[in-house]
Design an enzyme around this catalytic site. Structure first.
Site, PDB file in Angstrom:
ATOM      1  N   GLU A   1       0.946  -1.270   0.024  1.00 55.23           N
ATOM      2  CA  GLU A   1       0.042   0.133  -0.035  1.00 55.23           C
ATOM      3  C   GLU A   1       1.021   1.360   0.095  1.00 55.23           C
ATOM      4  O   GLU A   1       1.195   1.699   1.025  1.00 55.23           O
ATOM      5  CB  GLU A   1      -1.000   0.041   1.138  1.00 55.23           C
ATOM      6  CG  GLU A   1      -2.031   1.036   1.060  1.00 55.23           C
ATOM      7  CD  GLU A   1      -3.286   0.601   2.052  1.00 55.23           C
ATOM      8  OE1 GLU A   1      -4.153   1.668   2.053  1.00 55.23           O
ATOM      9  OE2 GLU A   1      -2.845  -0.223   2.832  1.00 55.23           O
TER      10      GLU A   1
ATOM     11  N   VAL B   1      -3.459   7.257   7.079  1.00 56.87           N
ATOM     12  CA  VAL B   1      -2.369   6.807   8.380  1.00 56.87           C
ATOM     13  C   VAL B   1      -1.201   6.653   7.782  1.00 56.87           C
ATOM     14  O   VAL B   1      -0.187   6.330   8.817  1.00 56.87           O
ATOM     15  CB  VAL B   1      -3.296   5.907   9.238  1.00 56.87           C
ATOM     16  CG1 VAL B   1      -4.406   6.504   9.701  1.00 56.87           C
ATOM     17  CG2 VAL B   1      -3.242   4.374   8.500  1.00 56.87           C
TER      18      VAL B   1
ATOM     19  N   HIS C   1      -9.996   0.255  -1.115  1.00 62.13           N
ATOM     20  CA  HIS C   1     -10.775   0.864  -0.101  1.00 62.13           C
ATOM     21  C   HIS C   1     -11.698   2.146  -0.477  1.00 62.13           C
ATOM     22  O   HIS C   1     -11.610   3.355  -0.260  1.00 62.13           O
ATOM     23  CB  HIS C   1     -10.371   1.088   1.074  1.00 62.13           C
ATOM     24  CG  HIS C   1      -9.016   2.005   1.402  1.00 62.13           C
ATOM     25  ND1 HIS C   1      -8.718   3.101   0.752  1.00 62.13           N
ATOM     26  CD2 HIS C   1      -8.087   1.671   2.196  1.00 62.13           C
ATOM     27  CE1 HIS C   1      -7.689   3.519   1.051  1.00 62.13           C
ATOM     28  NE2 HIS C   1      -7.263   2.774   1.952  1.00 62.13           N
TER      29      HIS C   1
ATOM     30  N   HIS D   1     -16.698   3.021   8.305  1.00 56.79           N
ATOM     31  CA  HIS D   1     -16.005   3.783   7.492  1.00 56.79           C
ATOM     32  C   HIS D   1     -16.894   4.474   6.214  1.00 56.79           C
ATOM     33  O   HIS D   1     -16.709   5.477   5.644  1.00 56.79           O
ATOM     34  CB  HIS D   1     -15.183   2.579   6.833  1.00 56.79           C
ATOM     35  CG  HIS D   1     -13.728   2.758   7.301  1.00 56.79           C
ATOM     36  ND1 HIS D   1     -13.690   1.716   8.610  1.00 56.79           N
ATOM     37  CD2 HIS D   1     -12.584   2.985   7.045  1.00 56.79           C
ATOM     38  CE1 HIS D   1     -12.349   1.748   8.819  1.00 56.79           C
ATOM     39  NE2 HIS D   1     -11.784   2.490   7.883  1.00 56.79           N
TER      40      HIS D   1
ATOM     41  N   ASP E   1      -9.617  -4.062   5.679  1.00 57.44           N
ATOM     42  CA  ASP E   1      -8.692  -3.193   5.789  1.00 57.44           C
ATOM     43  C   ASP E   1      -8.231  -3.079   7.503  1.00 57.44           C
ATOM     44  O   ASP E   1      -8.352  -1.867   8.038  1.00 57.44           O
ATOM     45  CB  ASP E   1      -9.018  -1.802   5.361  1.00 57.44           C
ATOM     46  CG  ASP E   1      -7.856  -0.886   5.375  1.00 57.44           C
ATOM     47  OD1 ASP E   1      -6.666  -1.377   5.564  1.00 57.44           O
ATOM     48  OD2 ASP E   1      -8.070   0.368   5.141  1.00 57.44           O
TER      49      ASP E   1
ATOM     50  N   ILE F   1      -9.739   8.256  10.919  1.00 54.52           N
ATOM     51  CA  ILE F   1      -9.833   6.801  11.068  1.00 54.52           C
ATOM     52  C   ILE F   1      -8.763   6.179  10.769  1.00 54.52           C
ATOM     53  O   ILE F   1      -8.032   6.289   9.734  1.00 54.52           O
ATOM     54  CB  ILE F   1     -11.183   6.426  10.220  1.00 54.52           C
ATOM     55  CG1 ILE F   1     -12.497   6.923  10.459  1.00 54.52           C
ATOM     56  CG2 ILE F   1     -11.245   5.064  10.005  1.00 54.52           C
ATOM     57  CD1 ILE F   1     -13.652   6.563   9.443  1.00 54.52           C
ATOM     58  N   ALA F   2      -8.396   5.018  11.508  1.00 57.75           N
ATOM     59  CA  ALA F   2      -7.128   4.294  11.340  1.00 57.75           C
ATOM     60  C   ALA F   2      -7.342   2.585  11.056  1.00 57.75           C
ATOM     61  O   ALA F   2      -7.189   2.050  11.999  1.00 57.75           O
ATOM     62  CB  ALA F   2      -6.445   4.538  12.653  1.00 57.75           C
ATOM     63  N   GLY F   3      -8.025   2.378   9.973  1.00 55.96           N
ATOM     64  CA  GLY F   3      -8.374   1.114   9.766  1.00 55.96           C
ATOM     65  C   GLY F   3      -9.484   0.489  10.527  1.00 55.96           C
ATOM     66  O   GLY F   3     -10.061   1.459  11.346  1.00 55.96           O
TER      67      GLY F   3
END
Length: 378
Positions: free
Chosen positions: A126, A137, A212, A246, A269, A303-305
């Site tokens: 990624e 992030v 995503h 998400h 994710d 948001i972090a996964g």
């Protein structure tokens, strides 16, 4: 060992089912699919009691589990991740790596080259060729413009690289997408501020999917159409995180209606803290806080996964969109298998012997993986 999984609704793929059917697995392969399964020779029979028999779930985008981060865990810990994923019906997965400095990444890829966990499909990079405007992030200091020589160096260190997420609007990105595609690497668009037309151009150069969808990308704006618009116009596969956090449920439903089951790929994710209790953890060099299962960067609120399980994503998709069990199988097994060219994702003779048994809420009741019984709660 010949294993007969019987007395259930066999969901063959995204279109077909057999009521009161059975599947025979032998020597790691599916060797029989039956409507009439009396007098079938087997060593072990599993009566699934009228539940659903499906292909094993395929997770193409996750960053770890149980506190083990694919970016820094021991290779022996990947066995623990693999075993944990079986609990949610995942019989094979990709290790998604976030951006690191070049030397660290080469050393990490050297480790994955030696990794022999059989459920590990390969490595998903990624980055690092991502937009600094859409980093999510990611470590911004590790992002860079696309360079074919660096990409080739990655491949020289690790033959297990199967996919890369790249921002197509960056200088020389299209050449790299074409180069990666010609080497058999699945090139996906993500962490991108591209226009819709740039997405379409990337598809013509060999891009295969959207990483995503909706998250960390330019949006569907009526005077400034971005990556999301390009996803709608294209034929690309689209990863979707269906954790009810998400992406708004209305948008999930609209996406399902707009692009259909044949292009959605359900993913988690997941960050490496999935499976742990709420608290403060570290991911991609940032302090993240998990409250009620929702992960955010503590400093920014970004948001972090996710902490989503893939069988939960299946249940959510069905609840939100009212889609059939066949539709869900299309999105969680058939599409990722087709996207990555796998001999998996369908219950057909000759396909890999990965089978999951679930109830109508997608609770996992049994798993046959690589021709062996791995989980059983029937």
């Amino acid at each position: 060992m010949k294993i007969l999984i019987k007395n259930g609704t066999v969901i063959i793929d995204g279109c077909r089912r057999i009521e009161n059917g059975a599947v025979l697995v032998d020597d790691q392969k599916i060797v029989g699919v039956y409507k009439d399964y009396q007098n079938i020779d087997c060593d072990r029979a599993i009566d699934v009691q009228n539940h659903y028999i499906m292909p094993g779930f395929i997770e193409t985008h996750t960053h770890g589990d149980l506190g083990f981060d694919f970016n820094n865990c021991q290779m022996s810990d990947i066995y623990k991740i693999s075993d944990a994923l079986l609990d949610e019906g995942v019989t094979c997965f990709m290790a998604s790596l976030t951006c690191e400095n070049h030397e660290y990444m080469l050393n990490l890829l050297d480790e994955y080259e030696k990794c022999n966990v059989h459920n590990l499909l390969g490595v998903h990079l990624e980055g690092p060729f991502l937009s600094q405007e859409m980093p999510g992030v990611m470590k911004i200091e590790s992002l860079m413009l696309p360079q074919i020589d660096i990409f080739d160096e990655y491949l020289q260190h690790c033959s297990k690289i199967k996919s890369m997420t790249i921002a197509p609007e960056l200088d020389h990105a299209l050449e790299l997408i074409q180069h990666g595609h010609n080497k058999g690497i699945v090139m996906n668009i993500g962490h991108s501020n591209a226009s819709a037309s740039q997405v379409m151009e990337a598809q013509s150069y060999g891009a295969k999917g959207i990483t995503h969808l909706y998250n960390a990308m330019s949006q569907h704006l009526h005077r400034n159409p971005g990556v999301v618009t390009g996803a709608f116009l294209s034929d690309l596969y689209c990863e979707l995180i269906v954790d009810k956090f998400h992406i708004h449920e209305d948008v999930i439903q609209a996406t399902y209606r707009a692009i259909g089951k044949n292009r959605i790929v359900l993913i988690c994710d997941a960050n490496p803290c999935k499976g742990l209790k709420d608290g403060i953890y570290e991911f991609s060099g940032k302090e993240i806080e998990i409250i009620d299962g929702k992960a955010r960067v503590k400093e920014t609120g970004r948001i972090a996964g996710s902490t989503l399980r893939l069988n939960q994503a299946c249940r959510h998709m069905r609840e939100i969109c009212g889609c059939s069990m066949e539709d869900v199988v299309q999105m969680v097994t058939v599409n990722p298998a087709q996207m990555y060219g796998l001999n998996k994702g369908k219950i057909e003779v000759g396909y890999d012997g990965d089978i999951v048994v679930v109830n109508d809420q997608f609770d996992v009741l049994a798993v046959v993986n690589d021709g062996e019984i791995q989980k059983m709660s029937l």
